[in-house]
Scaffold this motif. Structure first.
Motif, short mmCIF file in Angstrom:
data_model
loop_
_atom_site.label_atom_id
_atom_site.label_comp_id
_atom_site.label_asym_id
_atom_site.label_seq_id
_atom_site.Cartn_x
_atom_site.Cartn_y
_atom_site.Cartn_z
N THR A 1 -80.49 19.84 -70.51
CA THR A 1 -80.33 21.30 -70.38
C THR A 1 -80.47 21.68 -68.90
OG1 THR A 1 -81.28 21.53 -72.59
CG2 THR A 1 -81.17 23.54 -71.24
N PRO A 2 -79.33 21.76 -68.21
CA PRO A 2 -79.38 22.06 -66.77
C PRO A 2 -79.86 23.48 -66.49
CG PRO A 2 -77.25 21.16 -67.41
CD PRO A 2 -77.97 21.52 -68.67
N THR A 3 -80.33 23.69 -65.27
CA THR A 3 -80.80 25.04 -64.91
C THR A 3 -79.69 25.82 -64.19
OG1 THR A 3 -81.69 24.07 -62.90
CG2 THR A 3 -83.26 24.47 -64.68
N TYR A 4 -78.65 25.10 -63.72
CA TYR A 4 -77.58 25.82 -63.00
C TYR A 4 -76.50 26.28 -63.98
CZ TYR A 4 -75.21 21.26 -63.32
OH TYR A 4 -74.65 20.10 -63.78
N ARG A 5 -75.60 27.12 -63.48
CA ARG A 5 -74.51 27.67 -64.28
C ARG A 5 -73.44 26.59 -64.47
NH1 ARG A 5 -70.34 30.86 -62.48
NH2 ARG A 5 -71.12 31.03 -60.37
N PRO A 6 -72.87 26.47 -65.68
CA PRO A 6 -71.83 25.45 -65.84
C PRO A 6 -70.74 25.69 -64.80
CG PRO A 6 -72.16 26.65 -67.90
CD PRO A 6 -73.02 27.31 -66.86
N TRP A 7 -70.25 24.61 -64.24
CA TRP A 7 -69.12 24.67 -63.31
C TRP A 7 -69.54 24.91 -61.86
CZ3 TRP A 7 -66.24 21.75 -65.34
CH2 TRP A 7 -64.88 21.69 -65.15
N ARG A 8 -70.85 25.12 -61.62
CA ARG A 8 -71.27 25.16 -60.22
C ARG A 8 -71.22 23.75 -59.66
NH1 ARG A 8 -76.47 28.91 -59.56
NH2 ARG A 8 -75.29 30.82 -59.44
N GLN A 9 -71.25 22.79 -60.57
CA GLN A 9 -71.03 21.41 -60.17
C GLN A 9 -69.98 20.86 -61.13
OE1 GLN A 9 -74.60 19.17 -59.47
NE2 GLN A 9 -75.66 20.91 -58.62
N GLU B 1 -73.04 29.65 -54.07
CA GLU B 1 -73.19 30.31 -55.38
C GLU B 1 -72.11 29.83 -56.35
OE1 GLU B 1 -75.31 32.61 -56.97
OE2 GLU B 1 -76.44 31.63 -55.39
N ASN B 2 -70.99 29.42 -55.75
CA ASN B 2 -69.83 29.07 -56.55
C ASN B 2 -69.80 27.57 -56.86
OD1 ASN B 2 -67.34 29.13 -57.76
ND2 ASN B 2 -66.20 29.30 -55.87
N PHE B 3 -70.19 26.76 -55.87
CA PHE B 3 -70.14 25.31 -56.06
C PHE B 3 -71.19 24.69 -55.15
CE2 PHE B 3 -68.38 21.04 -55.50
CZ PHE B 3 -68.11 20.73 -56.81
N ASN B 4 -72.11 23.91 -55.72
CA ASN B 4 -73.25 23.52 -54.87
C ASN B 4 -73.76 22.09 -55.06
OD1 ASN B 4 -74.48 23.65 -57.32
ND2 ASN B 4 -75.89 25.29 -56.84
N PRO B 5 -72.87 21.09 -55.12
CA PRO B 5 -73.41 19.73 -55.22
C PRO B 5 -74.12 19.33 -53.92
CG PRO B 5 -71.06 19.64 -54.87
CD PRO B 5 -71.42 21.09 -54.98
#
Ligand SMILES: Cc1cc2nc3c(=O)[nH]c(=O)nc-3n(C[C@H](O)[C@H](O)[C@H](O)COP(=O)(O)OP(=O)(O)OC[C@H]3O[C@@H](n4cnc5c(N)ncnc54)[C@H](O)[C@@H]3O)c2cc1C
Length: 515
Positions: A312-320, A466-470
């Motif tokens: 259960t990730p803490t980030y929003r789906p698709w940020r990675q 905020e949009n993509f953060n790997p």
């Protein structure tokens, strides 16, 4: 462990000769090409194909540091290595993909090899040529390149009217390895997924794979049967999608004996349409999407499994990027007890393995660091523009393809969320159109420059975190060019809009300065 690190260093040195700063060649007689393509990975081979088809009069060469084509798919050798996006969209738009959507590195290499053979591109590619410096002269409208032959160490000089950067985005010879306390005390083997030792024997061994991304998720099911046990050690969970490694629509169309060229195009459109819809949902209703994704994992692992903690990730789906797990193989290995997941942080290494912050110890004979990339900025080439070293971070990107202050150069940077190659094809059309335009108007030089209306534009980081953060992007953001707040000066991650916007770019716009 020390021996292992020494071995890795030797390997690194073998793959990456010392390429410290050097001046443009004065004495050597350079070989000239209208276009030099840097790299013969999927982007470089695609660039060669498009250049040959769309600009048949241009002379060109693709130079690659490796011994063969394929880039990522040539250099990565870890068990199970495969794509995590489908090959209908990761494949080129011009060559149908006829296999299962998720493909092994060997299958991708075979596909790229066919493109080379079918289009007589081999004579345009030189391997073992690592470009180490690129000097631009505005006076001559020319790039002067030095390539080091990775086998002999010999230096060769080239000149080019245009540089097509297809060097990817990370160092192939050195993965990202965090510095954990007491690493040197570990008595077993520590390896990085990016430089997997050829004969690594993991049979009946206790293996810990550090990482939670697509690489860890690929290696674990591939070695689980042979190992005594394999543990995925992650700091935090990742989103996964799972399903059958097949596309129903493609299968139906094949049953109907539809031509493969049509199947490729129809299936691409369907996948892209569905992905666009999914991405929109991730933004509009992230909680619902997250619940759906996690629900699928729960179904695979059973009600008793602690999905809350481990998936259960803490980030929003698709940020990675969301990795696709074909046929749920990772979850099957976990459900069968051959693999397990530990969500914790590393306190330190010790002789027998890893001590976690929780106090728990993980015993290991082999530790695999699947910890990602080191970004390579412009192929680690020393760029000098009219005598001045390039400070890449000071430039502003034109749609993630060109850069202020960098004449006659385009960079292929694909999509993070959608398949990389979709953008490689789009950028290729743009570069070919740009080259044709320059010929038509008799220009030898093109630079992008902020227009009067852009001068007060706020300059932001290359990618919006905020949009993509790997991690690999965040680690390198300070080295990358800036983006503005309007479409021309942004690296858009949206194929759905770019498929129409890039072909419509007006080369007469004041953002382009021709000379
Ligand atoms: C394990 C793994 C799986 C992936 N799976 C997917 C996926 O499923 N879908 C997806 O869209 N993306 C995926 N990616 C991202 C992937 O890297 C890109 O999609 C794509 O393969 C990049 O192709 P490329 O040709 O642009 O760059 P690369 O594959 O990185 O190739 C670049 C080439 O340029 C050469 N080069 C670099 N610098 C120089 C220089 N100075 N001189 C000469 N040659 C140079 C390198 O040797 C290399 O051969 C994956 C990445 C990895 C590591």
């Amino acid at each position: 462990m020390q021996r292992e690190l020494t071995e890795q260093r030797e390997l690194t040195e073998q793959r990456e000769p010392d390429v410290s700063r050097r001046a443009a060649p004065e004495a050597a007689l350079p070989e000239h090409f209208d276009v030099v393509i840097v790299g013969a990975g999927i982007s470089g081979v695609g660039a060669a194909y498009h250049l040959k088809k769309q600009c048949p009069d241009k002379s060109f060469v693709a130079l690659d540091a490796q011994q063969s084509f394929g880039g990522t798919w040539w250099t990565h050798r870890y068990p199970g290595i495969r794509s995590d996006s489908d090959l209908h969209t990761f494949g080129y738009r011009f060559k149908p993909w006829t296999g299962p959507p998720i493909a092994t590195a060997a299958e991708i290499l075979a596909y790229v090899g066919e493109v080379i053979e079918e289009n007589d591109l081999a004579r345009h590619i030189r391997y073992r040529h690592k470009i180490v410096s690129a000097h631009w002269s505005s006076e001559e409208s020319l790039w002067c390149l030095v390539a080091q032959c990775t086998d002999s160490g010999e230096e060769r000089a080239f000149t080019a009217g245009f540089l097509w950067m297809c060097q990817g985005y990370y160092r192939h010879w050195q993965g990202y390895l965090p510095e954990w306390p007491a690493m040197e005390t570990f008595k077993g083997r520590l390896v990085h997924s990016e430089t997997w030792p050829e004969h690594l024997d993991y049979k009946a061994k206790k293996v810990v794979v550090i990482g939670s991304g697509a690489t860890a998720a690929t290696i674990i099911p591939a070695i689980a049967d042979a190992c005594a046990h394999v543990t995925m050690l992650q700091r935090s969970p990742t989103f996964f999608i799972t399903g059958r490694n097949a596309i129903d629509l493609a299968e139906t169309l094949r049953q109907l004996q539809v031509d493969e060229t049509w199947i490729h195009e129809i299936v691409r459109r369907k996948i892209l349409f569905d992905q666009n819809h999914f991405t929109a949902r991730c933004v509009q209703e992230p909680d619902v999407v997250a619940k759906e994704l996690i629900g699928v994992v729960r179904n695979c692992l059973g009600a008793d499994y602690d999905v809350e903690r481990h998936f259960t990730p803490t980030y929003r789906p698709w940020r990675q990027r969301i990795a696709f797990i074909p046929d749920a193989d990772l979850f099957k290995a976990i459900a069968a007890g051959k693999a397990s997941v530990v969500t914790d942080e590393i306190e330190r290494f010790n002789a027998g393995g890893i001590v976690l912050k929780s106090g728990k110890e993980l015993e290991a004979d082999i530790i695999v660091a699947a910890t990602g990339f080191n970004i390579s900025i412009l192929g680690d080439i020393d760029f000098v523009i009219d005598g001045k070293p390039l400070v890449f971070r000071d430039s502003v990107t034109y749609r993630g393809m060109m850069f202020t202050g960098l004449p006659n150069l385009a960079w292929v940077f694909g999509y993070f969320r959608a398949s990389w190659t979709l953008r490689a094809d789009l950028v290729a059309d743009f570069v070919c159109r740009l080259l044709q335009h320059m010929d038509r108007i008799g220009a030898r030089k093109v630079t992008v420059a902020l227009r009067p209306q852009d001068r007060d534009m706020p300059l932001l980081s290359w990618i919006d975190p905020e949009n993509f953060n790997p991690g690999y992007m965040l680690r390198a953001m300070h080295l990358l060019p800036k983006r503005g707040d309007r479409p021309e000066w942004q690296h858009n991650q949206d194929y759905w809009s770019e498929k129409d916007e890039i072909p419509a770019i007006d080369l007469g716009d004041a953002a382009f300065a021709f000379a």
